[in-house]
Design a protein around this motif. Structure first.
Motif, PDB file in Angstrom:
ATOM      1  N   CYS A  13       0.844  -1.187   0.000  1.00  9.58           N
ATOM      2  CA  CYS A  13       0.000   0.000   0.000  1.00  9.58           C
ATOM      3  C   CYS A  13       0.884   1.244   0.000  1.00  9.58           C
ATOM      4  N   ILE A  25      -4.410   4.174   2.653  1.00  9.87           N
ATOM      5  CA  ILE A  25      -3.709   2.935   3.005  1.00  9.87           C
ATOM      6  C   ILE A  25      -4.718   1.907   3.511  1.00  9.87           C
ATOM      7  N   ARG A  29      -5.715  -1.702   1.661  1.00  7.77           N
ATOM      8  CA  ARG A  29      -5.583  -2.980   2.366  1.00  7.77           C
ATOM      9  C   ARG A  29      -6.917  -3.715   2.413  1.00  7.77           C
ATOM     10  N   VAL A  49       3.896  -0.866   3.722  1.00  5.82           N
ATOM     11  CA  VAL A  49       3.315   0.463   3.523  1.00  5.82           C
ATOM     12  C   VAL A  49       4.407   1.490   3.240  1.00  5.82           C
ATOM     13  N   GLU A  51       4.295   5.412   3.127  1.00  8.52           N
ATOM     14  CA  GLU A  51       3.458   6.587   3.383  1.00  8.52           C
ATOM     15  C   GLU A  51       4.156   7.835   2.882  1.00  8.52           C
TER      16      GLU A  51
END
Length: 64
Positions: A13, A25, A29, A49, A51
Protein backbone atom coordinates in the motif's frame (compact mmCIF):
# COMPACT_ATOMS: atom_id res chain seq x y z
CA UNK A 1 -11.17 -21.27 -7.00
CA UNK A 2 -9.76 -22.44 -3.68
CA UNK A 3 -6.34 -23.31 -2.40
CA UNK A 4 -5.37 -25.91 0.20
CA UNK A 5 -4.10 -24.25 3.38
CA UNK A 6 -2.80 -20.73 3.76
CA UNK A 7 -0.56 -19.18 1.17
CA UNK A 8 1.83 -16.26 1.71
CA UNK A 9 0.55 -12.94 0.37
CA UNK A 10 2.04 -9.46 0.37
CA UNK A 11 -0.18 -6.40 0.23
CA UNK A 12 1.73 -3.29 -0.83
CA UNK A 13 0.00 0.00 0.00
CA UNK A 14 1.24 3.48 -0.86
CA UNK A 15 0.10 7.05 -0.89
CA UNK A 16 1.84 10.22 -1.96
CA UNK A 17 1.82 13.32 0.21
CA UNK A 18 0.48 15.57 -2.50
CA UNK A 19 -2.44 13.55 -3.82
CA UNK A 20 -3.76 11.18 -1.16
CA UNK A 21 -4.36 10.79 2.53
CA UNK A 22 -3.34 8.15 5.04
CA UNK A 23 -6.89 6.73 4.97
CA UNK A 24 -6.02 5.55 1.46
CA UNK A 25 -3.71 2.94 3.01
CA UNK A 26 -6.60 1.43 4.95
CA UNK A 27 -8.83 1.41 1.86
CA UNK A 28 -6.15 -0.30 -0.25
CA UNK A 29 -5.58 -2.98 2.37
CA UNK A 30 -9.32 -3.61 2.80
CA UNK A 31 -9.75 -3.94 -0.97
CA UNK A 32 -7.00 -6.57 -1.22
CA UNK A 33 -8.27 -8.53 1.78
CA UNK A 34 -11.82 -8.49 0.33
CA UNK A 35 -10.52 -9.90 -2.96
CA UNK A 36 -8.69 -12.70 -1.17
CA UNK A 37 -11.93 -13.58 0.64
CA UNK A 38 -13.99 -13.41 -2.57
CA UNK A 39 -11.69 -15.95 -4.20
CA UNK A 40 -11.67 -18.18 -1.12
CA UNK A 41 -7.96 -17.69 -0.53
CA UNK A 42 -6.71 -18.13 3.01
CA UNK A 43 -3.45 -16.23 3.32
CA UNK A 44 -0.74 -15.32 5.77
CA UNK A 45 -0.69 -11.62 4.94
CA UNK A 46 2.28 -9.30 5.19
CA UNK A 47 1.39 -5.64 4.71
CA UNK A 48 4.05 -3.26 3.40
CA UNK A 49 3.31 0.46 3.52
CA UNK A 50 5.01 3.45 1.93
CA UNK A 51 3.46 6.59 3.38
CA UNK A 52 4.00 9.87 1.60
CA UNK A 53 6.25 8.41 -1.10
CA UNK A 54 5.80 9.28 -4.77
CA UNK A 55 5.03 6.46 -7.17
CA UNK A 56 7.48 8.06 -9.59
CA UNK A 57 10.33 6.86 -7.38
CA UNK A 58 11.47 3.33 -8.10
CA UNK A 59 13.66 3.32 -5.00
CA UNK A 60 10.90 3.19 -2.36
CA UNK A 61 11.49 1.77 1.13
CA UNK A 62 8.62 -0.72 0.90
CA UNK A 63 9.81 -2.35 -2.30
CA UNK A 64 13.56 -2.33 -1.76
Amino acid sequence: MSFPGKIPAIIYCRYSKEEQRQQSIYAQRQFCERKLNEYGIEAEIIVIVDEGVSGELLNRPGID
